[in-house]
Design an enzyme around this catalytic site. Structure first.
Site, PDB file in Angstrom:
ATOM      1  CG  HIS A  97      -1.945   1.062   1.174  1.00 12.46           C
ATOM      2  ND1 HIS A  97      -1.690   2.356   1.582  1.00 12.46           N
ATOM      3  CD2 HIS A  97      -3.215   1.058   0.719  1.00 12.46           C
ATOM      4  CE1 HIS A  97      -2.778   3.087   1.391  1.00 12.46           C
ATOM      5  NE2 HIS A  97      -3.720   2.316   0.864  1.00 12.46           N
ATOM      6  CD  GLU A 169      -5.461   1.116  -3.079  1.00 10.50           C
ATOM      7  OE1 GLU A 169      -6.656   1.023  -2.769  1.00 10.50           O
ATOM      8  OE2 GLU A 169      -4.541   1.140  -2.253  1.00 10.50           O
ATOM      9  N   GLY A 175      -6.951   8.903   0.183  1.00  8.14           N
ATOM     10  CA  GLY A 175      -7.026   9.544   1.490  1.00  8.14           C
ATOM     11  C   GLY A 175      -7.694  10.905   1.486  1.00  8.14           C
ATOM     12  CB  SER A 215     -10.997   9.412  -3.616  1.00  6.76           C
ATOM     13  OG  SER A 215     -10.130  10.112  -2.755  1.00  6.76           O
TER      14      SER A 215
HETATM   15  O1  LIG Z   1      -6.156   3.449   0.535  1.00  4.08           O
HETATM   16  C1  LIG Z   1      -7.238   3.068   0.104  1.00  4.08           C
HETATM   17  C2  LIG Z   1      -7.506   1.621  -0.026  1.00  4.08           C
HETATM   18  O2  LIG Z   1      -6.365   0.865   0.211  1.00  4.08           O
HETATM   19  C3  LIG Z   1      -8.283   3.992  -0.289  1.00  4.08           C
HETATM   20  O3  LIG Z   1      -8.493   4.983   0.675  1.00  4.08           O
HETATM   21  P1  LIG Z   1      -9.629   6.077   0.460  1.00  4.08           P
HETATM   22  O4  LIG Z   1     -10.806   5.366  -0.187  1.00  4.08           O
HETATM   23  O5  LIG Z   1      -9.963   6.564   1.831  1.00  4.08           O
HETATM   24  O6  LIG Z   1      -9.060   7.127  -0.440  1.00  4.08           O
END
Ligand SMILES: O=C(CO)COP(=O)(O)O
Length: 257
Positions: A97, A169, A175, A215
């Site tokens: 991640h 991602e 975030g 997001s």
């Molecule tokens: O980091 C994420 C999934 O691993 C996504 O986070 P958000 O959906 O809060 O942006």
């Protein structure tokens, strides 16, 4: 039929009490949506208790950890080994991640070692890759993503296809300060990642589940889910309450029909 993957990374959130409540609330909800394969990825300290809850309720909810060391044991203070996680009976190990890459020195090479270890121990590695905003601005997103993906999958043989998942991602989309990605951009990148997987594995590369995260929310989930090479969504904030998560299930379910 292949089920659409829908899961949530809790990051460093929720007490054990919150985690138990959430899981108790979520299990009956997911029963209503058989088109999906659901997973949750809580903190290590909650895993034993949640695994017992899930088993007691005979729920199909999959459970994962947010990280793992690649060694079975050793002088690695503060780390958790695959053998320890295997004892709990987890399904998934999230690896690479962007928050781990950014704050905890995770590299493509350690993600590869961890991916191989996770497969060896019978877990599904959920390999996260994503480009930074500067990569995107310099026009090298595809190069960065191909590099991350190819290194993560080095020495992973084609007979493991289906036993590992890849989550795209984009770092700039993740975030509280994240900017949601435009759907055409997600399409372009997922189509590209599919070509990389086909380059690595031939036609079998089509069978690697590709998830999108960053997001994801009630407004965009259905658009992303409708894309040909999006096989699942990996959600943070918008799935941290079961009722909000359910709104996404309803919206995505309509798209998949
Ligand atoms: O980091 C994420 C999934 O691993 C996504 O986070 P958000 O959906 O809060 O942006």
């Amino acid at each position: 039929m292949k089920k659409f993957l829908l899961g949530t990374n809790w990051k460093m959130n929720k007490t054990l009490a919150d985690a138990t409540q959430y899981t108790n609330d979520l299990m009956p909800i997911i029963e209503k949506y058989p088109a999906f394969d659901f997973f949750i990825i809580p903190s290590y300290t909650h895993l034993w208790k949640l695994k017992e809850l899930i088993d007691t309720n005979k729920s199909a909810l999959k459970l994962g950890a947010q990280n793992m060391h690649y060694a079975d044991s050793g002088q690695f203070t503060g780390e958790i080994s695959p053998v320890m996680l295997k004892e709990i009976g987890l399904d998934i190990i999230e690896l690479g991640h962007c928050e781990r890459r950014q704050y905890f020195n995770e590299t493509d090479e350690t993600v590869n070692l961890k991916t191989l270890a996770a497969l060896k121990h019978g877990f599904i590695p959920l390999i996260c890759i994503g480009e930074k905003s500067e990569d995107k601005n310099y026009g090298v997103s595809k190069e960065m993503l191909a590099k991350q993906l190819k290194i993560a999958l080095k020495d992973v043989p084609s007979d493991k296809i289906g036993q590992f998942w890849v989550a795209y991602e984009p770092v700039w989309a993740i975030g509280v300060n994240g900017i949601p990605a435009e759907t055409p951009y997600v399409k372009k990148i997922h189509d590209f990642l599919r070509t990389v997987l086909i380059e690595l594995y031939g036609p079998l590369g089509k069978d690697v589940p590709l998830l999108f995260g960053g997001s994801v929310n009630i407004n965009n989930a259905k658009d992303y889910a409708g894309l040909e090479n999006v096989d699942g969504l990996f959600i943070g904030r918008s799935a941290w309450e079961p009722d909000l998560f359910e709104e996404i299930m309803v919206s995505v379910g309509d798209t998949l029909k």
